[in-house]
Design a protein around this motif. Structure first.
Motif, PDB file in Angstrom:
ATOM      1  N   ARG A 531       0.824  -1.213   0.000  1.00 27.46           N
ATOM      2  CA  ARG A 531       0.000   0.000   0.000  1.00 27.46           C
ATOM      3  C   ARG A 531       0.853   1.256   0.000  1.00 27.46           C
ATOM      4  NH1 ARG A 531      -5.115  -1.990   1.804  1.00 27.46           N
ATOM      5  NH2 ARG A 531      -4.789  -3.707   3.233  1.00 27.46           N
ATOM      6  N   CYS A 532       0.226   2.357  -0.500  1.00 26.24           N
ATOM      7  CA  CYS A 532       0.881   3.669  -0.424  1.00 26.24           C
ATOM      8  C   CYS A 532       0.835   4.122   1.028  1.00 26.24           C
ATOM      9  CB  CYS A 532       0.151   4.681  -1.301  1.00 26.24           C
ATOM     10  SG  CYS A 532       0.882   6.330  -1.170  1.00 26.24           S
ATOM     11  N   ARG A 533       1.918   4.743   1.496  1.00 23.74           N
ATOM     12  CA  ARG A 533       1.872   5.174   2.893  1.00 23.74           C
ATOM     13  C   ARG A 533       1.114   6.495   3.045  1.00 23.74           C
ATOM     14  NH1 ARG A 533       8.128   6.463   3.492  1.00 23.74           N
ATOM     15  NH2 ARG A 533       8.159   4.210   3.373  1.00 23.74           N
ATOM     16  N   ASN A 534       0.783   7.166   1.918  1.00 22.87           N
ATOM     17  CA  ASN A 534       0.045   8.440   2.002  1.00 22.87           C
ATOM     18  C   ASN A 534      -1.408   8.329   1.567  1.00 22.87           C
ATOM     19  OD1 ASN A 534       2.623   9.595   2.494  1.00 22.87           O
ATOM     20  ND2 ASN A 534       2.938   9.758   0.286  1.00 22.87           N
ATOM     21  N   CYS A 535      -1.730   7.237   0.845  1.00 27.74           N
ATOM     22  CA  CYS A 535      -3.064   7.155   0.252  1.00 27.74           C
ATOM     23  C   CYS A 535      -3.686   5.803   0.569  1.00 27.74           C
ATOM     24  CB  CYS A 535      -3.010   7.316  -1.274  1.00 27.74           C
ATOM     25  SG  CYS A 535      -2.058   8.724  -1.819  1.00 27.74           S
ATOM     26  N   SER A 536      -5.024   5.752   0.429  1.00 23.96           N
ATOM     27  CA  SER A 536      -5.703   4.503   0.764  1.00 23.96           C
ATOM     28  C   SER A 536      -5.826   3.601  -0.455  1.00 23.96           C
ATOM     29  CB  SER A 536      -7.089   4.831   1.312  1.00 23.96           C
ATOM     30  OG  SER A 536      -7.781   5.631   0.384  1.00 23.96           O
ATOM     31  N   ARG A 549       4.847   2.426  -7.392  1.00 25.00           N
ATOM     32  CA  ARG A 549       4.490   3.841  -7.453  1.00 25.00           C
ATOM     33  C   ARG A 549       3.024   4.046  -7.144  1.00 25.00           C
ATOM     34  NH1 ARG A 549       7.764   5.523 -12.741  1.00 25.00           N
ATOM     35  NH2 ARG A 549       9.763   5.830 -11.696  1.00 25.00           N
ATOM     36  N   CYS A 550       2.748   5.202  -6.522  1.00 22.94           N
ATOM     37  CA  CYS A 550       1.373   5.577  -6.259  1.00 22.94           C
ATOM     38  C   CYS A 550       0.901   6.479  -7.400  1.00 22.94           C
ATOM     39  CB  CYS A 550       1.266   6.332  -4.940  1.00 22.94           C
ATOM     40  SG  CYS A 550      -0.387   6.976  -4.671  1.00 22.94           S
ATOM     41  N   HIS A 551      -0.239   6.147  -7.999  1.00 27.53           N
ATOM     42  CA  HIS A 551      -0.731   6.947  -9.114  1.00 27.53           C
ATOM     43  C   HIS A 551      -1.499   8.180  -8.644  1.00 27.53           C
ATOM     44  CE1 HIS A 551      -0.339   3.504 -12.288  1.00 27.53           C
ATOM     45  NE2 HIS A 551       0.795   3.840 -11.714  1.00 27.53           N
ATOM     46  N   TYR A 552      -1.627   8.335  -7.327  1.00 23.36           N
ATOM     47  CA  TYR A 552      -2.329   9.520  -6.818  1.00 23.36           C
ATOM     48  C   TYR A 552      -1.396  10.569  -6.251  1.00 23.36           C
ATOM     49  CZ  TYR A 552      -6.719   7.396  -7.801  1.00 23.36           C
ATOM     50  OH  TYR A 552      -7.774   6.856  -8.476  1.00 23.36           O
ATOM     51  N   CYS A 553      -0.392  10.141  -5.477  1.00 23.76           N
ATOM     52  CA  CYS A 553       0.465  11.143  -4.839  1.00 23.76           C
ATOM     53  C   CYS A 553       1.893  11.089  -5.358  1.00 23.76           C
ATOM     54  CB  CYS A 553       0.458  10.983  -3.323  1.00 23.76           C
ATOM     55  SG  CYS A 553       1.406   9.571  -2.756  1.00 23.76           S
ATOM     56  N   GLY A 554       2.223  10.088  -6.187  1.00 20.69           N
ATOM     57  CA  GLY A 554       3.574  10.027  -6.743  1.00 20.69           C
ATOM     58  C   GLY A 554       4.578   9.324  -5.845  1.00 20.69           C
ATOM     59  N   HIS A 555       4.134   8.864  -4.665  1.00 27.12           N
ATOM     60  CA  HIS A 555       5.042   8.162  -3.751  1.00 27.12           C
ATOM     61  C   HIS A 555       5.663   6.954  -4.460  1.00 27.12           C
ATOM     62  CE1 HIS A 555       6.659   6.234  -0.223  1.00 27.12           C
ATOM     63  NE2 HIS A 555       5.922   5.155  -0.447  1.00 27.12           N
ATOM     64  N   SER A 556       6.963   6.774  -4.246  1.00 31.74           N
ATOM     65  CA  SER A 556       7.671   5.697  -4.935  1.00 31.74           C
ATOM     66  C   SER A 556       8.490   4.912  -3.912  1.00 31.74           C
ATOM     67  CB  SER A 556       8.573   6.323  -5.998  1.00 31.74           C
ATOM     68  OG  SER A 556       9.276   5.317  -6.669  1.00 31.74           O
TER      69      SER A 556
HETATM   70 ZN   LIG Z   1      -0.129   7.856  -2.671  1.00 32.09          ZN
END
Ligand SMILES: [Zn+2]
Ligand SMILES: [Zn+2]
Length: 824
Positions: A531-536, A549-556
């Motif tokens: 999971r992304c650590r910033n998004c659900s 990669r997170c497609h919402y916040c860009g977290h990688s």
């Molecule tokens: Zn994210």
């Protein structure tokens, strides 16, 4: 209003010089400032001014004269920042409308509309004043001061240039002192990014022969080339005829030809764009044009131009724009994507040459400012652009076109959440002109407007090329659900069809609306997804980058890390994205040339155009792509379209998911068989019986609409209602929830106690958003539904005002989204 009339109003009325100013801050309403006479003539609508606001000095935009108030109660404008207005006065009512409708501060509306980076191109210029010109000779001036004033007598200039001219350093302090004495004045001037189009020499044939002039073989060669090819760039002639420059020079002085400087336009592929004539219209195109002319004869007319994919809508736009220009009007053409703008620009340049300006986010800030200024200076009556071009500073607009009007990218999802398609209708109304909304798959909203008579409806049902719409075969994915590997995603039918297409030397397109390699990576040991650590949401594995990669916040996150839950080393890359599809197809057809077009491969400037060029030149056999490939591109050699999984967007928790899916599928299918050879589409799906799928199969928009509109009516969704979404977000889970609940309680209270509100408005929520955390912010939603936009607007304003802004250190934010598109 012109500067002269403000001047008259102020002086004729003997009132104080009061101006209405919108400040570039998140504050409601506009403010009144006075001007002293020195600035009065320059403080005209559309210019920026520097004004005191609280304890700060901020930028403001002059909107016009304000009602006179006793002058001693007003603060004064400190400075006028521009030499010329940055927007036209006729845009002001448009800005006011937007601020009111979207409940957004007007100063911020204007700031967002103006090209970004204005300040980057702002320079201080010094000019000599009247007072300094009349200084008596006896005035005690230093030698340097004298030199500066002498220099400025020849024209205003920048401090840097003063030093260059005088060949010695001129300190800023000296100029400031001279400014205080009233000898020089400082002005801010805008310089663009210097992106003037390239000039080239164009040779034009005047006379085939001139009595008494000799006809050498070389001259003969040039004349016949010009006869066959029309006006030709000199450098082209140089390639055809040796020593062409000298020969053409001689011919020009004798009157055979005429050589003029002309702007050299290149298409996005770098090829020259040559002027072209309008082709003969088909009968259906002529009828469509007649219908539009009739509807548009009475001023404001919103028109839905519904034409199947490949029916030649662009040719209609070109004709209408030519008409507008013939009437001395300007025209605005909106296109949803940058890649499509290049295509549209090419066709408009070929027809209208330098009359075209383009505005989109692919331009640098300087280039954008340059285009903006050309439009403002009336050098280009035609503007082509993406959604933000709806703010183009054109005067006297005679036509607005919104191509692919159904496209969701017309809606801006940050800051001012406007829909450029809706604003096009508003701007056309203000300009009393026609607005054409073109699409093969109209939005339900627009089609409903056409059905109920609010919009004129013009239909085109035939393609201009001889090919009929492609055959679509639906293939059920359920039987292969339990297969392993690529057989789970690529059915034998699709693989066979791909093989046949390659054998015939034709091109294929594979559509999968999910980028990356795998969108559901999880632990082989404990089953926990990554999971992304910033998004659900879960992260997507990207093989090329070897990262999640997170497609919402860009977290990688690097891919070689163990499971965060149990520490096991192996993760399973479940799910299917374009990268995995590319790998599978490479394995199946090792000899084929495969390219992928998605956000990952087109991030770099020019990369998208390179893919399109390779496709056009036949250097690609199979193109794999996301929704980017669905957007109105003309791929003439593609004969097979494979829709790998039609259901990806069908089950999203959003009432528009069927509409979006239908549009995507019908548009992708429409990419097949646009050239000489017929096309075929294979549509793979887990739900072959779903009405969206069966309707998309036949590109049967009307059948889809009838079913969908019943559904919307029964649930009271748009177009049977209007909505305002209040999105509450914050970094603290509790504070966010608490504020959302406060809004909910207050809203319910009002609705219960006030019958007028109660009958007109429904409040849904607050609920946790489907994506309940994005980029570290928790998200809650409230939805207001009603039938009257004005009532909804008033209720929203009064509710937010009554509750007041979120307080406390938690920085909870409320975003107002009027006519929201995404409900996630
Ligand atoms: Zn994210
Ligand atoms: Zn684990």
């Amino acid at each position: 209003m012109s500067s002269a009339s403000i001047h008259d109003e102020i002086h004729g009325g003997n009132a104080a010089a009061c101006l209405e100013v919108a400040v570039a801050l998140p504050v409601w309403g506009t403010f009144t400032y006075r001007t002293h006479t020195g600035l009065l003539s320059s403080a005209v609508p559309g210019r920026r001014v520097l004004v005191p606001f609280g304890t700060r000095r901020v930028t403001g935009y002059v909107l016009g004269p304000a009602k006179a108030v006793p002058a001693n109660e007003l603060k004064a404008i400190l400075d006028v920042l521009d030499d010329e207005p940055l927007f036209t006065a006729d845009l002001i009512p448009f800005f006011r409308w937007i601020a009111d409708y979207y409940i957004y501060p007007i100063g911020e509306v204007i700031r967002g509309a103006l090209p970004g980076g204005l300040n980057l191109y702002e320079f201080n210029q010094y000019a000599i004043t009247e007072k300094a010109c009349q200084l008596p000779d006896t005035t005690d001036l230093s030698e340097l001061e004298k030199a500066v004033l002498d220099c400025l007598r020849e024209g205003a200039c920048r401090l840097k240039d003063l030093s260059t001219h005088l060949e010695r350093p001129v300190p800023g302090r000296l100029l400031q002192a001279m400014e205080r004495c009233g000898w020089v004045q400082r002005k801010k001037t805008l310089l663009g990014g210097r992106t003037r189009p390239k000039q080239e020499k164009l040779v034009h044939l005047l006379h085939r022969s001139i009595p008494g002039e000799r006809m050498t073989p070389r001259r003969q060669q040039i004349l016949s080339y010009l006869e066959h090819h029309g006006d030709t760039p000199l450098h082209t002639l140089r390639r055809v005829v040796p020593r062409a420059t000298a020969i053409v020079g001689g011919m020009a002085s004798r009157g055979f030809v005429d050589v003029r400087e002309s702007v050299a336009y290149r298409d996005p592929f770098g090829d020259p764009i040559l002027p072209e004539q309008a082709p003969e219209l088909t009968r259906e195109q002529r009828q469509a044009l007649d219908g539009i002319h009739q509807a548009g004869a009475r001023g404001f007319a919103p028109i839905l131009l519904e034409g199947v994919t490949g029916s030649g809508k662009t040719e209609i736009y070109l004709h209408l724009v030519a008409d507008a220009i013939a009437r001395q009007k300007t025209a605005l053409v909106l296109v949803p994507e940058i890649a499509l703008i290049s295509q549209m620009e090419r066709r408009f340049r070929a027809r209208f040459g330098e009359k075209v300006a383009v505005l989109h986010s692919g331009l640098s800030a300087g280039e954008r400012l340059d285009q903006w200024m050309r439009i403002l200076h009336r050098e280009t009556p035609i503007v082509i652009g993406a959604r933000s071009a709806i703010f183009a500073p054109q005067r006297n607009v005679g036509l607005i076109v919104v191509d692919e009007e159904h496209d969701p990218s017309y809606k801006q999802d940050t800051h001012l959440r406007y829909n450029a398609r809706d604003l096009a209708v508003v701007r056309a109304k203000h300009s009393r002109c026609a607005v054409i909304l073109g699409s093969a798959t109209p939005s339900v909203q627009t089609y409903h407007n056409a059905q109920t008579g609010r919009f004129v409806h013009i239909e085109m049902t035939r393609r201009v090329t001889p090919q009929p719409l492609p055959e679509v075969d639906i293939v059920d994915l359920s039987p292969v659900r339990s297969e392993r590997g690529l057989r789970k995603h690529l059915t034998p039918e699709l693989i066979t069809a791909l093989g046949q297409t390659l054998e015939r030397g034709e091109q294929a397109l594979l559509f999968l609306n999910r980028r990356g390699y795998a969108n559901y990576p999880h632990c082989t040991s404990c089953g926990e997804p990554v999971r992304c650590r910033n998004c659900s949401i879960t992260l997507t594995y990207h093989r090329n980058a070897n990262a999640y990669r997170c497609h919402y916040c860009g977290h990688s996150r690097a891919a070689n890390q163990p499971c965060e839950n149990c520490g096991a080393a192996t993760l399973w890359h479940f799910g299917f994205g374009t990268e995995k599809l590319e790998e599978a197809v490479e394995r199946l057809f090792p000899a084929a040339r495969i390219a992928r077009m998605d956000r990952d491969t087109t991030r770099r400037k020019g990369s998208l155009l390179r893919i399109l060029k390779n496709l056009q030149q036949g250097a690609i056999d199979i193109l794999i792509g996301t929704q980017m490939v669905a957007k109105g591109h003309d791929f003439p050699n593609i004969t097979l379209v494979g829709i790998v999984c039609a259901d990806t967007a069908l089950n999203l928790p959003d009432f528009r998911s069927s509409e979006r899916t239908f549009q995507l599928l019908a548009q992708v299918a429409g990419r097949a068989g646009r050239g000489e050879r017929p096309g075929r589409v294979i549509l793979q799906t887990y739900t072959p019986g779903h009405f969206t799928i069966t309707a998309a199969r036949k590109q049967a928009f009307h059948a889809f609409y009838e079913k969908e509109i019943q559904h919307r009516r029964s649930l009271g969704y748009p177009p049977y209602s209007r909505m305002v979404q209040l999105l509450v977000s914050g970094k603290n889970r509790g504070a966010t929830r608490h504020f959302a609940e406060t809004l909910g309680v207050a809203g319910r209270d009002w609705l219960q106690n006030d019958r007028a509100w109660k009958n007109q408005i429904t409040l849904l929520g607050p609920v946790e958003a489907a994506l309940h955390q994005v980029a570290g912010r928790f998200r809650w939603q409230l939805l207001l539904k009603g039938t009257q936009p004005s009532t909804l607007n008033r209720f929203t304003r009064e509710l937010l005002q009554a509750v007041g802004p979120p307080r406390g250190p938690e920085a909870v934010k409320v975003i107002i989204d009027v006519d929201p598109q995404a409900m996630m």
